[in-house]
Design an enzyme around this catalytic site. Sequence first.
Site, short mmCIF file in Angstrom:
data_model
loop_
_atom_site.label_atom_id
_atom_site.label_comp_id
_atom_site.label_asym_id
_atom_site.label_seq_id
_atom_site.Cartn_x
_atom_site.Cartn_y
_atom_site.Cartn_z
N GLY A 336 -36.98 -15.11 -23.19
CA GLY A 336 -38.02 -15.60 -22.37
C GLY A 336 -38.28 -15.63 -21.00
N ASP A 450 -37.64 -25.04 -24.02
CA ASP A 450 -38.14 -24.02 -24.96
C ASP A 450 -36.90 -23.77 -26.17
OD1 ASP A 450 -39.67 -21.96 -25.96
OD2 ASP A 450 -38.83 -20.40 -24.31
#
Length: 646
Positions: A336, A450
Site C-alpha cells: 500500500g 488497512d
Amino acid sequence: MEAARWLAAAAVVAAVWVAAKSEPQINLLNRGCSQYNATNSKNFFENRNATFAAMAAQLSTGGGRRFATAQQARSSDPVYGMAQCRNYLSDDDCFACYTAAVAEIRSCSAANGARVIYDGCFLRYESNNFYSETTQIGNEHICNNITVPQEATFREKGLILIQNLVKATPRINGYFAATKMIVESGSNSTIYGIAQCVETISQDGCRDCLVVAIENIESCLPNTDGKTIDAGCFLRYSNHQFFPENSTMDITPYLGEGNSWRKKAIIGGVVGGVCLMLILSAFFLWYKFSRKAKPTSKRDNILGATELQGPNIYSYKDLKVATNNFSEENKLGEGGFGDVFKATLKNGTIVAVKRLDISYSRAKIDFESEVRLVSNVHHRNLVRLLGCCSKGSQLLLVYEYMANGSLDRFLYGDRRGELTWKQRSDILLGTARGLAYLHEQYHVCIIHRDIKPSNILLDDDFHAKIADFGLARLLPENQSHVSTKFAGTLGYTAPEYAIHGHLSEKVDTYSFGVVILEIISGRRSSDRNSEIETEYLLDEAWKLYENGVHQQLVDETLNKTEYAAEDVKKMVEIALICTQSPPSSRPTMSEILVTLLSARGSDAIQVNPRLRPPSTNASRFISEAASSNNSAPLPNSTSITLLSGR
Ligand SMILES: *[C@@H]1O[C@H](CO)[C@@H](O)[C@H](O)[C@H]1NC(C)=O
Ligand SMILES: *[C@@H]1O[C@H](CO)[C@@H](O)[C@H](O)[C@H]1NC(C)=O
Ligand SMILES: *[C@@H]1O[C@H](CO)[C@@H](O)[C@H](O)[C@H]1NC(C)=O
Ligand SMILES: *[C@@H]1O[C@H](CO)[C@@H](O)[C@H](O)[C@H]1NC(C)=O
C-alpha cells in the site's frame, strides 16, 4: 537434648522475626508527573493536601484497609486521589509505603497529575475522576535479567500460576490474590505470584486489565522476577517469597470455568472502548516529560526500558547492492505504501526493503519521528521495522523478512488450500494480539487502517505478523479518508471511515471481522466473479448466519474432520460482531482476544441483527462515486501508494 530444644525455639523466634520484620517494599517501579501545572497553585496545594490527608486517615485506621480514594473538587484545580497497598503488607508497612509515596510524589510540585508506583503500594492523583480506568498507557512490564536454572519448567509453571491469578482475582472479593506453586517436585524451587486490581473498577474491568498484564508479563519468563503495572491492576511473580507465608491463599475455588462474564465482556465492549487517542498522547508527553526531567536517576532506567531509540540507519549503497539494484526479480510485492524488495545484506541476513517515495520535505520531519515510533514497536505478531535509509526524495524502510509471504496467497492465491483449520485459528489469534497491542498496549495508540490478508505476513512456522502498521499515520490529514486509496480495499474498510472519514480503532476491528470471514471461507471479500460468489462475502455471511446455515461459509478445501461446528459458529459470530454498526457496538481488540482465548462455545456471544452494517454494495457505490470525482485510476487489488497525486 536441652540444647536442641533451645536451638529449635531460637529458630522459631528467628523465623517469626523474619516474617514480622518491617518491610514497606518501597522499591520504585515508576514515577510520572503530568506536564501540565495546576492553574492556581494555592488552591491546588490545599486540595492536594486535603486529599492526601483523607487517604492517610483511611489507611491508618487499621482493620486491614488497603485501598483509599479521596477528592477535593471545590474551587479551581480539583484533585482526585487513589492509593492502594498490596494486601500482604501489614498495617504499619502499608502506612509507611503510603507515606513514602506522598513524599516522592511531592517532587512533581504543582503538576496537575502524577503517580508513584512501588512494589508495595501506589499513589496517584489527577485533576479528573479516573477511578474507573482499567488499562491505559504506561502499562509496562519490568523484568529483572536473571534467569532461573530450570528454565523450561519455570516458564511453564509460571504461566500456569499467572493464568490462575488472572482467572481468580476478579472473582475474589477485594480483587487480591497471592499464591505459589512448586516448580519441580523434589526440588525446593517455588514460584510466587500476586495479582491485584483497584477496587473502583468492575469485575470485567479487572479481568480486562489482567488479560493485558498477562501479555506483558509473559515475556519476563523465565527470568526470576517480573512485574506489570497498569492503571487498574498489578501483577507480579518471583522465585523469591516476597509476601509472608500466611498471606498465601487457596485460589482453586475460583478457577472453575464459568463463562457468563464473556457475554458481559462483549456487551461491555459495546459501551466502552474508544481509543482515547488524545489521552494517550497526553500520557506519552507526560512520560517524555518525566523522563526528561530526571534523566540520570535510577527510576529513569526503569522508564528507560521503553525509551525511544533511533532506528538503525542503513546505507543506500548497501541496500542497492542487497536488492540487486531494486530489480524486478527481487520484488516481493507492491504494498500500500510502495514497492517491497527482498534484500540480502552483506552479513547474509535476508530482509525486506520497502521503498517509499517521499517527495515533500515537510512530511519528512514527521516521518522521522514516525519511523522512530514504529521501530520501537516490538511484538511477536508485528513485523519488526529494523531501520531505514533516506536518499534524496527516497525513503527506504528495512523490515524483517517473512519467508512465507502474505496470508492472501494461502487463502486465494498460489498456495490456496495449504492452511489447516488450526493454523487459520492461530493466525487469527496472532493478528488479534498484534492489533490489541497496537491499540491498547503500546504507549501511543496506533490504528492500522488497512488490515487485510495481504498485510498479514506469515513466518516460517505460519505465525501471523502484521505489516505496515504506523505508516497510515504518515498520510496528510486531508487525504486520510475518502480517496482512491480505499477504492481497492473497500471490502475491508468500515463504512463510517470510507464515507465520513470517522477514524477510531474500531475501523481495524471492522477489517479484522472481514479478515475472519476470508480466513474461514478462503474467499476474497470483494470478489463476485465466480458463480458461487454471487454476493459480497460480508452480506452473504450475515444472511447465512441469520438463516442458521453459516456452515456453508467454510472453505471447501478444509477437511470436515478438522473443525467443530461450534468453532465455526463462534468465529462467524465474532466476525459479525466486529462488523456491526455503529462503531461503538464493535468490541475492542482486547475483548475479541479474551473471547478467542476463552473456552470453545459461542453461547456467550450475542449477534444483534439490528446492528448489521449497511450493505457493502451501498458503501462501494458511494466510494466509487467519490473516487470518480478524483479522476485517478482505480487500482484493483492493492491500495494506492502513500503519496499518490504528489
Ligand atoms: C501473618 O502473620 C503476621 C505475623 O505473625 C501477623 O501479624 C498477620 O496478622 C498474619 N496475617 C494473616 C493474614 O493472618
Ligand atoms: C510547572 O512548574 C514547575 C515548578 O514550579 C516549573 O519548573 C515548570 O516549568 C512548570 N511547567 C509548565 C508547563 O508551566
Ligand atoms: C501542604 O502540605 C505540605 C507538607 O505537609 C506543606 O509544606 C504545605 O505548606 C501544605 N500546603 C498547603 C497549601 O496547605
Ligand atoms: C543485566 O545483567 C548484566 C550482566 O549480567 C548487567 O551488567 C546489567 O547491569 C543487568 N541489567 C539490569 C537492568 O539489571
